[in-house]
Design a protein around this motif. Structure first.
Motif, PDB file in Angstrom:
ATOM      1  N   ASN A  51       0.826  -1.203   0.000  1.00  0.00           N
ATOM      2  CA  ASN A  51       0.000   0.000   0.000  1.00  0.00           C
ATOM      3  C   ASN A  51       0.866   1.260   0.000  1.00  0.00           C
ATOM      4  OD1 ASN A  51      -1.658   2.076   2.178  1.00  0.00           O
ATOM      5  ND2 ASN A  51      -2.688   1.407   0.329  1.00  0.00           N
ATOM      6  N   PRO A  52       1.338   1.682  -1.180  1.00  0.00           N
ATOM      7  CA  PRO A  52       2.064   2.940  -1.268  1.00  0.00           C
ATOM      8  C   PRO A  52       1.078   4.123  -1.217  1.00  0.00           C
ATOM      9  CG  PRO A  52       1.818   1.968  -3.429  1.00  0.00           C
ATOM     10  CD  PRO A  52       1.226   0.986  -2.455  1.00  0.00           C
ATOM     11  N   PRO A  53       1.558   5.363  -0.976  1.00  0.00           N
ATOM     12  CA  PRO A  53       2.963   5.714  -0.791  1.00  0.00           C
ATOM     13  C   PRO A  53       3.406   5.511   0.656  1.00  0.00           C
ATOM     14  CG  PRO A  53       1.626   7.695  -0.739  1.00  0.00           C
ATOM     15  CD  PRO A  53       0.687   6.552  -1.031  1.00  0.00           C
ATOM     16  N   PHE A  54       4.506   4.816   0.836  1.00  0.00           N
ATOM     17  CA  PHE A  54       5.110   4.610   2.152  1.00  0.00           C
ATOM     18  C   PHE A  54       6.615   4.541   1.944  1.00  0.00           C
ATOM     19  CE2 PHE A  54       5.561   2.248   6.284  1.00  0.00           C
ATOM     20  CZ  PHE A  54       4.874   3.162   7.058  1.00  0.00           C
ATOM     21  N   GLU A  55       7.128   5.614   1.315  1.00  0.00           N
ATOM     22  CA  GLU A  55       8.554   5.697   1.004  1.00  0.00           C
ATOM     23  C   GLU A  55       9.383   5.748   2.289  1.00  0.00           C
ATOM     24  OE1 GLU A  55      11.500   8.541  -1.722  1.00  0.00           O
ATOM     25  OE2 GLU A  55       9.368   8.998  -1.550  1.00  0.00           O
ATOM     26  N   PRO A  56      10.472   4.974   2.357  1.00  0.00           N
ATOM     27  CA  PRO A  56      11.192   4.280   1.277  1.00  0.00           C
ATOM     28  C   PRO A  56      10.857   2.795   1.164  1.00  0.00           C
ATOM     29  CG  PRO A  56      12.591   4.367   3.197  1.00  0.00           C
ATOM     30  CD  PRO A  56      11.299   5.032   3.591  1.00  0.00           C
ATOM     31  N   PHE A  57       9.768   2.351   1.777  1.00  0.00           N
ATOM     32  CA  PHE A  57       9.456   0.922   1.773  1.00  0.00           C
ATOM     33  C   PHE A  57       8.650   0.496   0.546  1.00  0.00           C
ATOM     34  CE2 PHE A  57      10.342   2.135   6.091  1.00  0.00           C
ATOM     35  CZ  PHE A  57      11.204   1.152   6.496  1.00  0.00           C
ATOM     36  N   GLU A  58       7.691   1.312   0.151  1.00  0.00           N
ATOM     37  CA  GLU A  58       6.939   1.059  -1.080  1.00  0.00           C
ATOM     38  C   GLU A  58       6.411   2.397  -1.598  1.00  0.00           C
ATOM     39  OE1 GLU A  58       6.296  -1.726   1.118  1.00  0.00           O
ATOM     40  OE2 GLU A  58       5.630  -0.354   2.673  1.00  0.00           O
ATOM     41  N   TYR A  59       6.757   2.678  -2.860  1.00  0.00           N
ATOM     42  CA  TYR A  59       6.313   3.921  -3.482  1.00  0.00           C
ATOM     43  C   TYR A  59       6.437   3.769  -4.992  1.00  0.00           C
ATOM     44  CZ  TYR A  59      11.351   4.875  -3.752  1.00  0.00           C
ATOM     45  OH  TYR A  59      12.699   4.792  -3.994  1.00  0.00           O
ATOM     46  N   GLU A  60       5.788   4.665  -5.707  1.00  0.00           N
ATOM     47  CA  GLU A  60       5.792   4.608  -7.173  1.00  0.00           C
ATOM     48  C   GLU A  60       6.912   5.472  -7.708  1.00  0.00           C
ATOM     49  OE1 GLU A  60       2.744   6.131 -10.556  1.00  0.00           O
ATOM     50  OE2 GLU A  60       1.886   4.731  -9.080  1.00  0.00           O
ATOM     51  N   ASP A  61       7.760   4.892  -8.562  1.00  0.00           N
ATOM     52  CA  ASP A  61       8.835   5.680  -9.151  1.00  0.00           C
ATOM     53  C   ASP A  61       8.329   6.407 -10.389  1.00  0.00           C
ATOM     54  OD1 ASP A  61       8.777   3.853 -11.237  1.00  0.00           O
ATOM     55  OD2 ASP A  61      10.703   2.926 -10.762  1.00  0.00           O
ATOM     56  N   VAL A 109       2.085 -10.271   2.164  1.00  0.00           N
ATOM     57  CA  VAL A 109       1.798  -8.855   2.380  1.00  0.00           C
ATOM     58  C   VAL A 109       3.072  -8.199   2.891  1.00  0.00           C
ATOM     59  CG1 VAL A 109      -0.687  -8.966   2.691  1.00  0.00           C
ATOM     60  CG2 VAL A 109       0.787  -9.438   4.642  1.00  0.00           C
ATOM     61  N   ALA A 110       3.446  -7.085   2.259  1.00  0.00           N
ATOM     62  CA  ALA A 110       4.666  -6.364   2.611  1.00  0.00           C
ATOM     63  C   ALA A 110       4.381  -4.878   2.488  1.00  0.00           C
ATOM     64  CB  ALA A 110       5.816  -6.763   1.687  1.00  0.00           C
ATOM     65  N   SER A 111       4.184  -4.227   3.644  1.00  0.00           N
ATOM     66  CA  SER A 111       3.805  -2.818   3.591  1.00  0.00           C
ATOM     67  C   SER A 111       4.198  -2.111   4.876  1.00  0.00           C
ATOM     68  CB  SER A 111       2.293  -2.693   3.346  1.00  0.00           C
ATOM     69  OG  SER A 111       1.961  -1.397   2.901  1.00  0.00           O
ATOM     70  N   GLY A 112       5.467  -2.275   5.276  1.00  0.00           N
ATOM     71  CA  GLY A 112       5.904  -1.692   6.535  1.00  0.00           C
ATOM     72  C   GLY A 112       5.054  -2.186   7.684  1.00  0.00           C
ATOM     73  N   LEU A 113       4.823  -3.499   7.715  1.00  0.00           N
ATOM     74  CA  LEU A 113       3.902  -4.099   8.686  1.00  0.00           C
ATOM     75  C   LEU A 113       4.591  -4.364  10.019  1.00  0.00           C
ATOM     76  CD1 LEU A 113       1.918  -6.729   6.593  1.00  0.00           C
ATOM     77  CD2 LEU A 113       0.936  -4.822   7.873  1.00  0.00           C
ATOM     78  N   THR A 114       4.141  -3.675  11.050  1.00  0.00           N
ATOM     79  CA  THR A 114       4.647  -3.940  12.386  1.00  0.00           C
ATOM     80  C   THR A 114       4.072  -5.254  12.901  1.00  0.00           C
ATOM     81  OG1 THR A 114       4.856  -1.589  12.869  1.00  0.00           O
ATOM     82  CG2 THR A 114       4.758  -3.078  14.752  1.00  0.00           C
ATOM     83  N   ASN A 197       3.460   8.864  12.109  1.00  0.00           N
ATOM     84  CA  ASN A 197       3.619   7.642  11.329  1.00  0.00           C
ATOM     85  C   ASN A 197       5.020   7.103  11.619  1.00  0.00           C
ATOM     86  OD1 ASN A 197       3.279   5.569   9.319  1.00  0.00           O
ATOM     87  ND2 ASN A 197       1.848   6.928   8.255  1.00  0.00           N
ATOM     88  N   ASP A 198       5.364   5.992  10.999  1.00  0.00           N
ATOM     89  CA  ASP A 198       6.674   5.398  11.248  1.00  0.00           C
ATOM     90  C   ASP A 198       7.780   6.379  10.897  1.00  0.00           C
ATOM     91  OD1 ASP A 198       5.128   3.243  11.852  1.00  0.00           O
ATOM     92  OD2 ASP A 198       6.014   1.886  10.382  1.00  0.00           O
ATOM     93  N   ILE A 199       8.759   6.523  11.775  1.00  0.00           N
ATOM     94  CA  ILE A 199       9.804   7.528  11.617  1.00  0.00           C
ATOM     95  C   ILE A 199      10.560   7.384  10.301  1.00  0.00           C
ATOM     96  CG2 ILE A 199      11.472   6.128  12.908  1.00  0.00           C
ATOM     97  CD1 ILE A 199      11.254   9.971  12.988  1.00  0.00           C
ATOM     98  N   ALA A 200      10.773   6.159   9.849  1.00  0.00           N
ATOM     99  CA  ALA A 200      11.592   5.931   8.657  1.00  0.00           C
ATOM    100  C   ALA A 200      10.951   6.444   7.376  1.00  0.00           C
ATOM    101  CB  ALA A 200      11.899   4.440   8.512  1.00  0.00           C
ATOM    102  N   VAL A 201       9.632   6.680   7.376  1.00  0.00           N
ATOM    103  CA  VAL A 201       8.976   7.120   6.144  1.00  0.00           C
ATOM    104  C   VAL A 201       8.741   8.620   6.115  1.00  0.00           C
ATOM    105  CG1 VAL A 201       7.840   4.892   5.942  1.00  0.00           C
ATOM    106  CG2 VAL A 201       6.609   6.787   7.004  1.00  0.00           C
TER     107      VAL A 201
END
Length: 265
Positions: A51-61, A109-114, A197-201
């Motif tokens: 489920n983007p946008p969740f850069e840098p984990f999943e996003y559209e280039d 499923v891979a979407s910055g899932l805690t 939201n998650d600090i890394a994004v």
């Protein structure tokens, strides 16, 4: 805060996975039988929901392809299985609830899932591959930087995320959004006063007139999810996580998307 694939834990967990997975890698046949008993939604293809946008984990280039740290890890799993990777964009709620897995929409499923107990009751998680805390995004120059300063403020949260749970538990007034992009849009228009939201994004938004004003340690870790009982695929994923931790691939992926090497200190 450490953002590091827990290599020691993965190596300890790998013995069973490596023993059970004699290697779809290098197979010429694109079928479930070619992946040592791993049944896939679409033969010859590992399908991942995100489920983007969740850069840098999943996003559209710029080309429209969904990329990111999560996608690179999923691609490594697919390569070890000897199959192609297909990416499907779905709502975060159907990802974190396990619905996408239960309905056969995807294999992973891979979407910055805690990893949480609630989610573990719905689907099975891989070993953790990333440590994450919550962060506070505010307009540059804002005096909002603590939980106390957020009292009586409107805080944008992403629906069904651990950030929403954290903000609710802190007693904050929350406004729900479907994804991070909509959270930031609401911050831009003044619909909310801050975003959690998650600090890394949050880093990519600093150049857009915002700043990360605080980090709230939560001890969260990300994992990849599979349908309950899909042990064969889970073992393959964990085997890949061990491999990329040991051969330098994870460090390369991490550095590419996070901008620094994993902190091993």
């Amino acid at each position: 805060m450490r953002h590091l694939l827990p290599t020691t834990a993965l190596v300890a967990a790998a013995a069973l996975a490596l023993g059970a997975c004699s290697g779809g890698l290098g197979s010429d046949e694109a079928s479930p039988a070619a992946t040592d008993g791993v049944a896939l939604v679409e033969p010859g293809t590992l399908t991942v929901c995100t489920n983007p946008p969740f850069e840098p984990f999943e996003y559209e280039d710029e080309s429209g392809e969904i990329v990111g740290l999560d996608m690179d890890i999923a691609r490594e799993v697919a390569e070890d299985l000897g199959v192609e990777l297909a990416v499907k964009v779905t709502p975060f709620d159907t990802i974190q609830s396990g619905t996408d897995l239960d309905t056969g929409t995807c294999d992973i499923v891979a979407s910055g899932l805690t990893i949480t107990e609630e989610r573990q009751a719905k689907f099975d998680f891989s070993d953790p591959y990333f440590d994450a805390d919550q962060g506070l995004l505010v307009p540059a120059g804002s005096d909002l930087s603590t939980v106390e300063s957020l009292a009586d403020k409107r805080v944008g949260v992403q629906l069904a995320t651990t950030g929403e749970t954290w903000a609710t538990e802190e007693g904050l007034e929350t406004v729900q959004f479907e994804d991070l992009g909509l959270q930031v849009q609401a911050l831009t228009t003044g619909q909310v006063d801050a975003v959690v939201n998650d600090i890394a994004v949050l880093g990519p938004w600093i150049d857009e007139g915002f700043e990360v004003a605080a980090t709230f340690p939560t001890g969260e870790q990300y994992g990849l999810g599979v349908k309950k009982g899909n042990t064969a695929l889970l073992e393959e994923i964990n085997s890949t996580l061990v491999r990329i931790a040991g051969d330098g691939t994870y460090e390369e992926i991490y550095t590419t998307h996070i901008g620094t090497a994993p902190d091993e200190g």
